[in-house]
Every structure is written in structure tokens, then in C-alpha cells.
Design an enzyme around this catalytic site. Structure first.
Site, mmCIF file in Angstrom:
data_model
loop_
_atom_site.group_PDB
_atom_site.id
_atom_site.type_symbol
_atom_site.label_atom_id
_atom_site.label_comp_id
_atom_site.label_asym_id
_atom_site.label_seq_id
_atom_site.Cartn_x
_atom_site.Cartn_y
_atom_site.Cartn_z
ATOM 1 N N HIS A 243 0.812 -1.216 0.000
ATOM 2 C CA HIS A 243 0.000 0.000 0.000
ATOM 3 C C HIS A 243 0.847 1.269 0.000
ATOM 4 O O HIS A 243 0.338 2.359 -0.245
ATOM 5 C CB HIS A 243 -0.943 0.000 1.210
ATOM 6 C CG HIS A 243 -2.283 0.606 0.918
ATOM 7 N ND1 HIS A 243 -2.457 1.643 0.041
ATOM 8 C CD2 HIS A 243 -3.518 0.311 1.400
ATOM 9 C CE1 HIS A 243 -3.736 1.969 -0.004
ATOM 10 N NE2 HIS A 243 -4.403 1.167 0.796
ATOM 11 N N ASP B 86 -1.766 2.235 -4.720
ATOM 12 C CA ASP B 86 -3.017 2.660 -4.091
ATOM 13 C C ASP B 86 -4.090 1.610 -4.304
ATOM 14 O O ASP B 86 -4.045 0.830 -5.265
ATOM 15 C CB ASP B 86 -3.479 3.999 -4.661
ATOM 16 C CG ASP B 86 -2.540 5.141 -4.295
ATOM 17 O OD1 ASP B 86 -1.877 5.026 -3.247
ATOM 18 O OD2 ASP B 86 -2.485 6.123 -5.053
#
Length: 410
Positions: free
Chosen positions: A383, A387
Site C-alpha cells: 500500500h 493505491d
């Protein structure tokens, strides 16, 4: 009597230490030049170290599971008579050759079974990998009583299971017995390497997972059509080569997923080349051989190289260079089935794709319930680099290509 101490040679590629996996010699053995001495594990490759001298083993240094540094003592020899006169020359001339011999054995030869031990029945030790021997010890199984079904009579995990099942059928029926014993299992070899890497991945990478179901009915028909018409030199197609090429297409819009993240330098390296790691379960543990430059392959080339590296991994002939350098990893979960998973990223990559078992399922199409051939995909992403929307979009692009397979070839 002349004493010679054999030290762990330079294994190359920046390796500074290795773990002892199995000894082929013991104190008192007479060893000839080039005879295997010990199996060592570096990264995820097993290296067989040969002797550069002939003589009698006076002692060995290190137990199975211990780490040894390059340059440290491994074996002490008693070199007799004329062999002692050659010792100085061997020390000077053969040490560099030892590294070359190690590389040759690593790349071309699977590990040789360890030398016989005194307690082996009839002087012969059953053929089995270190992992299988360890499991036999844990289960209290005498390998000399087990029939091997592997290559050259090698004993496999399945052979141990069958042996235990036969023993259970001959025991006292289904009587249940209370048990209170415990057993400590020392983590070593490949299991230790896997544990270390998974710990690093889980500790350093903030994972998020995305799961999708894909209708591969058209792909199944195309795969069946192509397999029915393939030539004798073309491999039988699984779904993985299609998925590999679909990923290549998806990376064109999402290059952030075909990357490595160096968190110490805070630098993301995006790769134009697509080197796909293929998680492969063997009787020795989990390996990740790499199919390189998938972006330059057609379907048959991808299938051939996929089969080559995975078979080499199963046969323990895979080269060390073929186990490194992946930019993204695929783990096939189809054999075990399952609906979803949260695969752990292969550090320092930033994404991994899990493929589940393809099955027929009822689905709704045009307000009608129909049976379609479906497969679930479970992906995880870093992450920090990918995204949520981008990871989901990547999987949706893969889904589009698998549900409409003509897109793969455009």
C-alpha cells in the site's frame, strides 16, 4: 601423517555464510578428491561442496542446521604418504577451482544422498531428501521399512503417509488413546529461509488484498481448442500462461505494480522487463523459480519456459540464478481450492497474484441463472506503492483479458 583443514570456499554472488543441510562424510571415512563432503543452503539454493584432496576424515565442524561463514573450518583431513606431497600444490592451485566446482554442482547436479551411517540396515541408507528424513523422525517412522515410489526408489512424503496409514489399519482398531507428549521441532534449512523471508515481508510491507471472481468460460474453450491442436513439441497449456500474458498487458497501464521498493533508500524501481516468479511447492518446501522476459514471449514460449523452470525446481536441478530477480509473483492455489486468500508479497516486490481452482458455478447472466466456468483471483499489494484503486484496476484489467481472451493477443 599430514593434517589438512578444508575451509568453506567463496561461493560467489556476495554469499558470506551458509547453513549446513546434510553431511556426506563422517569421522573415519576415507575420501577421494571431488567426492561430495556436505550440502549447504544459500538463499534458496542447495550447494554440494566437493573435496579438493584425498585422505581420511579426522573431524567435521558444524551440525545440521548451523550457519557457517565463508573461510571457516569444515573438515579436517589426515593426508598420508604421497598425497601429503601434493597438498601444498592443492592448497595453492585448487582452491579457486573449488568455487567453480561448487557452481557446477549447484547448477547441474541435485544433492547426493548422505553417506551411509553405521546404524543403516544392511549398510544401505534409504534414499530420501533431508525434509522427508526430518518428517520421518518426527513421526517415528523407520525409513528402512518404507517402500519408496520416487525416482530411483526415493522415499516421498506420500510414501510416509501410506506407511502410517497401513500401520494404523493394523493397530488396535479405532481405540482412542489420551496423549500428553510434546515435541520441539528445530526450524532449519529451507523452512528457516521461508520463515525469515515471510517475517521480513509481513513486518515491512503494509499489505492490502483484493479478491475478484472471473468468468473464464471462453478461455476454457480456447485452451481446450489449442490443446487439441497442439503439435508434439508444444506443451499442454494450463491457465497460467494466459494469466502471465494478461499480467503483461495490465502492467502497461499499471507499471507501478511491476516494481521493487527499497524502503531503506525510499526508492521505487519500476521494471520494463516482466520477470514473473512462480511459487512452486515441492517435497523440500516452497521455491519461487522465475520466468524471465515474459513481455517478449508468445503463449507457447511462456508455457515452455514455465514448464522448464517448475520441473527443474521439482527435480532439484534449478539454478540459483533462476530463483532470483522476479519483479512480480504468481502463486497458484488451484490444487487446494479455496475461495479466497491473502498471499504475502515476495519482498521487495510490491504485488502478488493468487490463482484459485477453476470450477463450474451457477451465475446470473441476463437475468438468467446459468452455469459458467469460474476462477477466483486473490491479489495483495504494497500500500506504500500501489493505491487501492490502482490495485483493483490492475486486477480488473486482468479479468477483462481472461474473460475476453482475444484481448491477450492484440
Amino acid at each position: 601423517m599430514e593434517r589438512y583443514v578444508f575451509k568453506l570456499p567463496d561461493l560467489g554472488e556476495g554469499v558470506v555464510e551458509a547453513e549446513i543441510v546434510a553431511w556426506h562424510v563422517k569421522e573415519g571415512d576415507v575420501v577421494r578428491e571431488d567426492q561430495p563432503l556436505v550440502d549447504l543452503m544459500t538463499d534458496k539454493a542447495t550447494v554440494t561442496i566437493p573435496s579438493i584432496v584425498s585422505g581420511r576424515v579426522v573431524g567435521t565442524r558444524g551440525k545440521v542446521g548451523e550457519m557457517v561463514a565463508v573461510g571457516s573450518d569444515l573438515v579436517q583431513f589426515d593426508v598420508q604418504g604421497g598425497e601429503a606431497a601434493e597438498l601444498t600444490h592443492a592448497e595453492k592451485e585448487k582452491a579457486p577451482a573449488t568455487t567453480a566446482a561448487v557452481r557446477q554442482l549447484t547448477e547441474e547436479t541435485p544433492p547426493v544422498p548422505p553417506a551411509n551411517k553405521p546404524d543403516d540396515a544392511a549398510g544401505q541408507r534409504p534414499l530420501a531428501s533431508p525434509a522427508v528424513r526430518r518428517r520421518a523422525r518426527e513421526k517415528g517412522v523407520d525409513l528402512s521399512q518404507v517402500s519408496g515410489t520416487g525416482r530411483s526408489g526415493r522415499i516421498t512424503d506420500t510414501d510416509i503417509d501410506n506407511h502410517l496409514a497401513r500401520g494404523a489399519s493394523l493397530s488396535n482398531g479405532h481405540r482412542r488413546v489420551k496423549r500428553s507428549g510434546t515435541r520441539e521441532i528445530h526450524i532449519e534449512g529451507l523452512r528457516r529461509r521461508i520463515a525469515e523471508k515471510m517475517t521480513v515481508s509481513n513486518a515491512h510491507i503494509p499489505h492490502f488484498s483484493y479478491i475478484e471472481q472471473v468468468d473464464i468460460t471462453e478461455l476454457a474453450e480456447l485452451r481446450r481448442f489449442m490443446n487439441d491442436r497442439r503439435t508434439s513439441d508444444e506443451p499442454k497449456l494450463s491457465y497460467l500462461p494466459f494469466i502471465m500474458l494478461a499480467l503483461v498487458k495490465a502492467f502497461q497501464q499499471h507499471p507501478e505494480a511491476n516494481a521493487h521498493y527499497d524502503d531503506t533508500r525510499e526508492v521505487v524501481t519500476r521494471f520494463e522487463a516482466v520477470h514473473l516468479g512462480i511459487a512452486t511447492q515441492t517435497e523440500r518446501g516452497l521455491y519461487v523459480p522465475v520466468v524471465r522476459h515474459v513481455e517478449a514471449m508468445d503463449l507457447w514460449e511462456a508455457a515452455r519456459e514455465l514448464r522448464r523452470v517448475t520441473q527443474a525446481t521439482h527435480h532439484n536441478t534449478v539454478k540459483r540464478a533462476e530463483l532470483t530477480g522476479s519483479t512480480f509473483t504468481i502463486t497458484s492455489l488451484g490444487v487446494m481450492g479455496g475461495l479466497a486468500a491473502t498471499p504475502i508479497i515476495n519482498y521487495p516486490e510490491v504485488g502478488i497474484l493468487g490463482v484459485h481452482k477453476a470450477t463450474d458455478r451457477p451465475v446470473v447472466r441476463n437475468s438468467q441463472i446459468v452455469v459458467r466456468h469460474m476462477v477466483n483471483l486473490s491479489a495483495s499489494f504494497d500500500h506504500r506503492v500501489v493505491d487501492g484503486a490502482n490495485g483493483a484496476s490492475l486486477i480488473q484489467r486482468v479479468k477483462d483479458h481472461l474473460e475476453h481472451p482475444a484481448l491477450i493477443f492484440l
